[in-house]
Design an enzyme around this catalytic site. Structure first.
Site, mmCIF file in Angstrom:
data_model
loop_
_atom_site.group_PDB
_atom_site.id
_atom_site.type_symbol
_atom_site.label_atom_id
_atom_site.label_comp_id
_atom_site.label_asym_id
_atom_site.label_seq_id
_atom_site.Cartn_x
_atom_site.Cartn_y
_atom_site.Cartn_z
ATOM 1 N N PRO A 153 39.724 31.618 34.470
ATOM 2 C CA PRO A 153 40.034 30.677 35.559
ATOM 3 C C PRO A 153 41.144 31.188 36.476
ATOM 4 O O PRO A 153 41.368 30.626 37.542
ATOM 5 C CB PRO A 153 40.491 29.413 34.814
ATOM 6 N N THR A 184 38.414 30.958 29.385
ATOM 7 C CA THR A 184 39.467 31.600 28.584
ATOM 8 C C THR A 184 40.801 30.844 28.734
ATOM 9 O O THR A 184 41.095 30.268 29.779
ATOM 10 C CB THR A 184 39.672 33.076 28.978
ATOM 11 N N ASN A 188 43.064 38.316 26.954
ATOM 12 C CA ASN A 188 42.447 38.885 25.743
ATOM 13 C C ASN A 188 41.708 37.885 24.850
ATOM 14 O O ASN A 188 41.262 38.244 23.765
ATOM 15 C CB ASN A 188 43.456 39.696 24.906
ATOM 16 N N ASP A 212 37.751 42.991 37.630
ATOM 17 C CA ASP A 212 37.627 44.208 36.823
ATOM 18 C C ASP A 212 38.400 44.096 35.509
ATOM 19 O O ASP A 212 37.984 44.639 34.490
ATOM 20 C CB ASP A 212 38.154 45.406 37.624
ATOM 21 N N THR A 256 39.565 42.870 43.098
ATOM 22 C CA THR A 256 38.928 44.101 43.599
ATOM 23 C C THR A 256 37.418 44.060 43.389
ATOM 24 O O THR A 256 36.653 44.456 44.251
ATOM 25 C CB THR A 256 39.511 45.344 42.882
ATOM 26 N N GLY A 521 42.793 48.810 36.184
ATOM 27 C CA GLY A 521 43.696 47.703 36.491
ATOM 28 C C GLY A 521 44.643 47.343 35.362
ATOM 29 O O GLY A 521 45.384 46.369 35.470
HETATM 30 N N1 LIG Z 1 43.087 32.310 30.687
HETATM 31 C C1 LIG Z 1 43.755 33.388 31.053
HETATM 32 N N2 LIG Z 1 45.077 33.326 31.343
HETATM 33 C C2 LIG Z 1 45.765 34.410 31.764
HETATM 34 N N3 LIG Z 1 45.215 35.641 31.925
HETATM 35 C C3 LIG Z 1 43.904 35.758 31.662
HETATM 36 C C4 LIG Z 1 43.111 34.658 31.217
HETATM 37 N N4 LIG Z 1 41.831 35.088 31.037
HETATM 38 C C5 LIG Z 1 41.837 36.409 31.348
HETATM 39 N N5 LIG Z 1 43.066 36.815 31.723
HETATM 40 C C6 LIG Z 1 43.506 38.169 32.183
HETATM 41 O O1 LIG Z 1 43.633 38.123 33.596
HETATM 42 C C7 LIG Z 1 43.639 39.469 34.069
HETATM 43 C C8 LIG Z 1 43.104 39.555 35.486
HETATM 44 O O2 LIG Z 1 41.851 39.021 35.545
HETATM 45 P P1 LIG Z 1 40.674 39.465 36.518
HETATM 46 O O3 LIG Z 1 40.335 40.854 36.328
HETATM 47 O O4 LIG Z 1 39.606 38.450 36.269
HETATM 48 O O5 LIG Z 1 41.252 39.231 37.991
HETATM 49 P P2 LIG Z 1 42.046 40.151 39.007
HETATM 50 O O6 LIG Z 1 43.016 41.022 38.299
HETATM 51 O O7 LIG Z 1 42.541 39.250 40.056
HETATM 52 O O8 LIG Z 1 40.905 41.039 39.652
HETATM 53 P P3 LIG Z 1 40.617 42.623 39.628
HETATM 54 O O9 LIG Z 1 40.724 43.044 38.183
HETATM 55 O O10 LIG Z 1 39.218 42.729 40.169
HETATM 56 O O11 LIG Z 1 41.638 43.290 40.497
HETATM 57 C C9 LIG Z 1 42.786 40.242 33.079
HETATM 58 O O12 LIG Z 1 43.528 41.349 32.645
HETATM 59 C C10 LIG Z 1 42.530 39.277 31.935
HETATM 60 O O13 LIG Z 1 42.840 39.893 30.699
HETATM 61 C C1 LIG Z 2 48.262 52.759 53.146
HETATM 62 C C2 LIG Z 2 46.739 52.670 53.366
HETATM 63 C C3 LIG Z 2 46.028 52.557 52.079
HETATM 64 C C4 LIG Z 2 44.510 52.512 52.216
HETATM 65 C C5 LIG Z 2 43.931 52.859 50.891
HETATM 66 C C6 LIG Z 2 42.554 52.333 50.663
HETATM 67 C C7 LIG Z 2 42.007 52.895 49.386
HETATM 68 C C8 LIG Z 2 41.397 51.835 48.552
HETATM 69 C C9 LIG Z 2 40.723 52.408 47.338
HETATM 70 C C10 LIG Z 2 40.606 51.364 46.285
HETATM 71 C C11 LIG Z 2 39.922 51.893 45.062
HETATM 72 C C12 LIG Z 2 39.986 50.893 43.992
HETATM 73 C C13 LIG Z 2 39.358 51.388 42.743
HETATM 74 C C14 LIG Z 2 39.316 50.270 41.745
HETATM 75 C C15 LIG Z 2 40.269 50.026 40.897
HETATM 76 C C16 LIG Z 2 40.210 48.856 39.963
HETATM 77 O O1 LIG Z 2 39.894 49.309 38.689
HETATM 78 C C17 LIG Z 2 41.573 48.168 39.909
HETATM 79 C C18 LIG Z 2 41.479 46.862 39.147
HETATM 80 O O2 LIG Z 2 40.722 45.951 39.829
HETATM 81 N N1 LIG Z 2 42.053 47.880 41.251
HETATM 82 C C19 LIG Z 2 43.110 48.491 41.761
HETATM 83 C C20 LIG Z 2 43.452 48.167 43.172
HETATM 84 O O3 LIG Z 2 43.797 49.256 41.120
#
Ligand SMILES: Nc1ncnc2c1ncn2[C@@H]1O[C@H](COP(=O)(O)OP(=O)(O)OP(=O)(O)O)[C@@H](O)[C@H]1O
Ligand SMILES: CCCCCCCCCCCCC/C=C/[C@@H](O)[C@H](CO)NC(C)=O
Ligand SMILES: [Ca+2]
Length: 560
Positions: A153, A184, A188, A212, A256, A521
C-alpha cells in the site's frame, strides 16, 4: 527439413447474428472469432440519419478473448455504453444476446478490455454460442485460475490498493480468476510469507502490486523457497539454481516500475492485468550476488555502483517525497561528481548472444533468448555445468569509475524509454556490464542525457560495455569488518549505509573510499561482490515488448 504448412483452423460455428442492428456473419474457429457485416444500407448523402455503413471485418484471436457471457436484454448496449434505438422488428427478433470481452491494443503497447454484443434470434442459438466459446477458452490451459496477490500500500504514490481494487480486480473477476489477496503490513512481509508460509501448490501464479522493490521481495521469497525445497544452498555461488515454476505478474504501482515497463512496454495496470489473464509467459534472467561465501541478494534489473548507488542512498532519506526523490537525489549526486577506484573482472558471454552495441533489441519471441546456448541454465544433475561456467577467459579492468552498472535486461522505464542497455536481453543468460570511467561533469551529463533520447549512450571514449555471464568487483580499499560500519536502522532492508571514509584526504569528503551497490533499488551491505547470471530462473506473466507492427496492423488478418 522443410517446414510443414500449418493446418487451417477448424470451423466450429457460423451464424447470422446482429451487431449494432446490422446483420453479420459470425464465425468461430479454433483460432479466431470473427464477425463481418453482410447487409449494407443504401448510401445516402448529407442529412442521412444513420450515415453510410462501413462494411468491416473484425477478428479476435481466441487466445485474446477474456470471457463470454449471456447479456441481459433491455439494457444499454455495452458496445457504446449508450442506450441504443433498436427498431421494433429487430428488437423483437433479437432479444437474446451474448457479450464477448477481448483484448484490444491501443497506443504505446497498452492493452484495453473491449466488448462486442451479438444478438441472436433465439435463446438456444445464444446458449450454443456461449458454450462453444467457453469450450475454446477452457482449452487454454496456460491461463491462471487461482492467484496469490500481494499489495504494497506504500509503493510509489501509495495508490497500490486503489489501483488493484478499481482496475485489476474487476478484470480478474470477469475472467473467472479467483484470488487470495494480502495487503502487506511491513517491508519483507511478502518475501517472508512466500518463503515459509504460503501454500504454493494452491496457486497458478503470484501477483505483485507495487514497484521494483516489491517485485524484488516476491522473487526473493519464491527463489529462496524453490532452492530450499530442492536442497540447494544459496550461499554456494557455484551451484546452479533451480528455476521457479510459478509465474509472477506485476501490477505497476511503484516509482520506477522498470521491470514491468521493460517486459511489457508500458507501466499500465490494465495492460498488465490482461497479460496475466491471457496466461502469457516470459522467462527472465536473474543475477545472484555473493560476498565471499555469503549470498547477499538477487537482481533482475539494475545493479549499479557509484552514481546509481549514491542516488539510491540519498533518495532513501527522501522516501516521503515519493517518486520525485529520484530526481532530486539524481541532480545532487550528479553535482557531487564522485568517482570510485576498483577492479572489475568478468567472464565474457559467447558471441552468439550478440553484443550490447548491436541494434538487436529483445522483443516478443526474441530469437536470441530462444537460442540453445552454453550460456543457458544447465540442470543440477548435468556435470557439464562446471565446464560451461568456467570456460572462457576472465578479463580484468582496473580504474577510476563514476559508475559501474550491470543490467540483466534493458532497464527501460518511463524516465529512460530505451533503458540503460537498450539491446540487453530478458532471457539470454547474460548481463551487460557498463563501465563509466572518470570524466568531466559535462561529459558525464552528455552520457546521462543520452539515456533519455535516441542517441547512443555508449558512444563516448570514457564508456565501455561488455556482455558478461559473471563478474566480480573489488574496491581499491577492500572492506574489512573494522572499516565496514553496518548501521541498520529499523524497517526496510534498504536502510543500510556504509560509513564512508575518505582515505586519501581524511579531513574532507572529496573522494569517498566506497560507494554502495544499488541492487534493484535496495542497498547492498558490501562493496566487494561476485555476480553470476542465472538464465531464465523466473517467469513473468508477460510476453516481452511486442513489435509496434502488431499494434498498427490488425493482428488477426495475416494469420487466416
Ligand atoms: N506494508 C509495507 N510497509 C512498508 N514498506 C513496505 C510495505 N510493503 C512493502 N514494503 C517495502 O516498500 C519498498 C518500496 O516498495 P515499491 O517497490 O513497491 O515502491 P517504490 O520503491 O516506490 O517503487 P520502485 O521500486 O519502482 O522505485 C519495498 O522495498 C518493499 O519491501
Ligand atoms: C541529471 C540528468 C539525469 C538523467 C538520467 C536519466 C537516466 C535514468 C535511467 C534510469 C534507469 C533506472 C533503472 C532501474 C532501476 C530500478 O531498479 C531502481 C528501483 O526502482 N530505480 C532506481 C531509480 O534506482
Ligand atoms: Ca539477460
Amino acid at each position: 527439413m522443410e517446414k510443414q504448412p500449418k493446418p487451417p483452423p477448424l470451423l466450429l460455428l457460423s451464424s447470422q447474428l446482429s451487431f449494432q442492428n446490422r446483420v453479420c456473419e459470425v464465425t468461430l474457429n479454433s483460432a479466431f472469432l470473427s464477425w463481418k457485416e453482410v447487409e449494407t444500407r443504401p448510401k445516402r448523402t448529407s442529412g442521412n440519419i444513420y450515415g453510410p455503413l462501413k462494411a468491416g471485418s473484425h477478428y479476435v484471436p481466441v487466445c485474446e478473448i477474456i470471457s463470454v457471457q449471456e447479456t441481459e436484454e433491455d439494457c444499454p448496449s455495452t458496445d457504446t455504453g449508450k442506450w441504443q434505438k433498436v427498431p421494433q422488428s429487430v428488437a423483437e427478433s433479437n432479444q437474446h444476446a451474448f457479450t464477448v470481452s477481448y483484448v484490444e491494443r491501443t497506443q504505446k503497447h497498452r492493452w484495453r478490455c473491449s466488448e462486442v454484443t451479438l444478438h441472436c434470434t433465439d435463446r438456444t442459438l445464444c446458449l450454443q454460442w456461449v458454450q462453444a466459446i467457453r469450450e475454446q477458452l477452457s482449452l487454454l490451459t496456460i491461463r491462471p485460475k487461482h492467484l496469490l496477490v500481494y499489495i504494497n500500500p506504500y509503493g510509489g504514490k501509495h495508490h497500490g490498493k486503489r489501483i488493484y481494487e478499481q482496475k485489476v480486480a474487476p478484470i480478474f473477476s470477469r475472467a473467472s480468476i479467483s484470488t487470495d489477496v494480502i495487503v502487506t503490513e511491513r517491508a519483507n512481509h511478502a518475501r517472508d510469507h512466500l518463503k515459509t508460509e504460503a501454500d504454493l501448490k494452491k496457486y497458478d501464479g503470484v501477483v505483485c502490486v507495487g514497484g521494483d522493490g516489491m517485485f524484488s521481495e516476491i522473487i526473493h521469497g519464491l527463489i529462496s523457497r524453490t532452492q530450499c525445497d530442492s536442497g540447494v544452498d544459496q550461499d554456494c555461488s557455484d551451484e546452479p539454481l533451480i528455476p521457479c515454476s510459478l509465474r509472477i505478474g506485476i501490477i505497476p504501482a511503484g516509482s520506477t516500475d522498470c521491470i514491468c515497463y521493460a517486459t511489457v512496454g508500458s507501466n499500465d495496470p490494465v495492460t498488465s492485468a490482461l497479460h496475466i489473464v491471457v496466461g502469457d509467459s516470459q522467462p527472465m534472467d536473474v543475477c545472484s550476488i555473493h560476498h565471499n561465501k555469503t549470498f547477499l541478494r538477487y537482481s533482475v534489473s539494475l545493479l549499479g555502483y557509484g552514481f546509481y548507488g549514491d542516488v539510491l542512498t540519498d533518495s532513501e532519506r527522501k522516501r516521503w517525497m515519493g517518486p520525485a526523490r529520484y530526481d532530486i537525489s539524481g541532480v545532487k549526486t550528479f553535482l557531487s561528481h564522485r568517482y570510485y577506484e576498483g577492479t572489475i573482472s568478468f567472464l565474457p558471454a559467447d558471441e552468439n548472444v550478440g553484443t550490447p552495441r548491436d541494434k538487436l533489441q529483445c522483443r516478443s519471441g526474441c530469437d536470441i533468448c530462444r537460442l540453445p546456448s552454453a550460456d543457458k541454465q544447465v540442470s543440477k544433475d548435468e556435470e557439464s555445468v562446471s565446464d560451461t561456467e568456467t570456460k572462457g577467459v576472465w578479463k580484468v579492468i582496473r580504474g577510476k569509475f563514476l559508475a559501474i552498472n550491470a543490467a540483466c535486461m534493458s532497464c527501460a522505464c518511463p524516465r529512460s524509454p530505451k533503458g540503460l542497455s537498450p539491446s540487453a536481453h530478458l532471457a539470454d543468460g547474460t548481463a551487460d556490464l557498463i563501465l563509466v570511467r572518470k570524466c568531466s561533469r559535462f561529459d558525464f551529463l552528455r552520457h546521462l542525457l543520452r539515456h533519455t533520447n535516441k542517441d547512443d549512450q555508449f558512444d563516448h571514449p570514457f564508456v565501455e560495455v561488455y556482455r558478461v555471464r559473471q563478474f566480480r568487483f573489488t574496491p581499491r580499499y577492500e572492506d574489512t569488518d573494522s572499516e565496514l560500519d553496518l548501521r541498520e536502522t529499523e524497517g526496510s532492508g534498504r536502510k543500510r549505509f556504509f560509513s564512508q571514509i575518505c582515505r586519501e584526504h581524511p579531513a574532507c569528503s572529496c573522494s569517498l573510499a566506497h560507494s554502495s551497490w544499488n541492487c534493484d533499488g535496495e542497498i547492498l551491505p558490501h562493496a566487494a561482490i561476485q555476480v553470476r547470471v542465472h538464465c531464465q530462473l523466473i517467469k513473468l506473466f508477460a510476453r516481452g515488448i511486442e513489435e509496434q507492427s502488431v499494434f498498427e496492423e490488425p493482428y488477426a488478418f495475416s494469420a487466416i
